[in-house]
Enzyme design. Structure first.
Site, PDB file in Angstrom:
ATOM      1  CG  ASP A   1      -1.943   1.063   1.247  1.00  0.00           C
ATOM      2  OD1 ASP A   1      -2.407   1.445   0.166  1.00  0.00           O
ATOM      3  OD2 ASP A   1      -2.318   1.522   2.349  1.00  0.00           O
TER       4      ASP A   1
ATOM      5  CG  ASP B   1       0.225   7.654  -3.333  1.00  0.00           C
ATOM      6  OD1 ASP B   1      -0.166   8.424  -4.238  1.00  0.00           O
ATOM      7  OD2 ASP B   1      -0.012   7.845  -2.134  1.00  0.00           O
TER       8      ASP B   1
ATOM      9  CG  HIS C   1      -6.660   4.634  -0.690  1.00  0.00           C
ATOM     10  ND1 HIS C   1      -5.295   4.659  -0.494  1.00  0.00           N
ATOM     11  CD2 HIS C   1      -6.866   3.715  -1.671  1.00  0.00           C
ATOM     12  CE1 HIS C   1      -4.709   3.800  -1.319  1.00  0.00           C
ATOM     13  NE2 HIS C   1      -5.650   3.221  -2.045  1.00  0.00           N
TER      14      HIS C   1
ATOM     15  CB  THR D   1      -8.331   5.024  10.846  1.00  0.00           C
ATOM     16  OG1 THR D   1      -7.465   5.772   9.976  1.00  0.00           O
ATOM     17  CG2 THR D   1      -8.646   5.861  12.070  1.00  0.00           C
TER      18      THR D   1
END
Length: 312
Positions: A81, A103, A210, A257
């Protein structure tokens, strides 16, 4: 059993979504694999560069391999990720990952295309799936910190050219979510008009969301009751928004999270309520059990429970 995300997304598109869960520790890996096997639900186990630096890539991969033997009925993919080119190349060269994310979303469009294509060209030689990102999410998570003023939604009129130019396999989009616990401080929620147009322009193409954690308010309150100081402005993505997003082509939903908040709640309550104890095994077991229950509920929300039976 390791399954390619390509197979996952072909089966789930428009019907259910795959939970993509960031892991840092043994307890998280146990909880994720235990829940995946119990729910018979497919999932992605994913690692950020920060997680790899914290535990070491070999350690994380060894724990995942061990979990696959302990929970041998689990159907999963291994994903990098938020990687740079060097992270992605290292993951590809290891032969252990079947999916990587490059990314370059903070770059301009053409630079994003160039960097993404560089990873795609190498990854596809080794049959490794590539997720790219177009648009910038705000928020804070790991070492990602993007100011709200710098965040921008994905522009639907760019998605076709981006996918065609890069040959990426899935696309993470910025449609209103953000990293960290304070996702919707302005109350705006997911911008479904943008998501709908992206789906129209990229029919049957897997979209990634995301910042997909829910941020349970009860957990936030329980953390604060035991000495925590999380702001009451912490908020996440509602179940109704998740369900609607799935119908608009979102195949993969990232979760990080929520598992951190859960860790904080379990450990704060344990040491607050039993200050005379110091054994990490006790809250560790509690966390694994709570993590398993959390993931079972998440698989139900994503409509993924039982869907691992589709993959043989």
């Amino acid at each position: 059993m390791i399954i390619s995300p390509k197979e996952f997304y072909e089966k789930c598109y428009g019907n259910y979504a795959i939970a993509a869960v960031n892991v840092f520790t043994m307890e998280q890996i146990h909880g994720l694999f235990r829940a995946g096997e119990k729910a018979n639900a497919p999932f992605l186990v994913q690692m950020t560069p920060v997680a790899r630096n914290y535990a070491h890539p070999d350690m994380l991969l060894a724990m995942i391999e061990a979990a696959s033997k302990i929970y041998h009925k689990a159907k999963y993919a291994i994903h990098l990720d938020h990687g740079t080119e060097s992270h992605a190349f290292d993951a590809i060269d290891s032969g252990k990952y079947n999916s990587v994310m490059i990314d370059a979303s903070h770059d301009d469009f053409q630079q994003n295309v160039r960097r993404t294509k560089l990873v795609v060209d190498k990854a596809h030689k080794y049959n490794v799936f590539v997720e790219a990102e177009l648009g910038v999410l705000s928020g804070v998570e790991d070492d990602i910190s993007i100011d709200e003023k710098s965040a921008k939604y994905t522009q639907p009129n760019e998605v076709e050219q981006f996918v065609e130019s890069t040959n990426c396999d899935s696309l993470a989009v910025a449609v209103g979510t953000s990293h960290g616990a304070y996702k919707f401080s302005g109350g705006q929620g997911i911008q479904f008009n943008i998501l709908e147009e992206i789906q129209q322009r990229l029919p049957n193409f897997p979209i990634v969301l995301h910042g997909g954690s829910a941020v349970n308010q009860e957990d936030v309150n329980r953390i604060n009751a035991c000495g925590g100081a999380l702001s009451q402005g912490a908020s996440g993505v509602s179940p109704n928004e998740i369900k609607k997003a799935i119908s608009h082509g979102v195949c993969k939903i990232n979760i990080a999270t929520d598992t951190r908040i859960l860790w904080a709640r379990v450990n704060r309550e344990f040491f607050w309520n039993t200050p005379e104890l110091f054994d990490p095994i006790i809250p560790g077991k509690e966390y694994m059990d709570a993590y398993e229950q959390f993931m079972l509920e998440k698989f139900d929300l994503l409509r993924a429970t039982g869907k691992a039976a589709q993959f043989i």
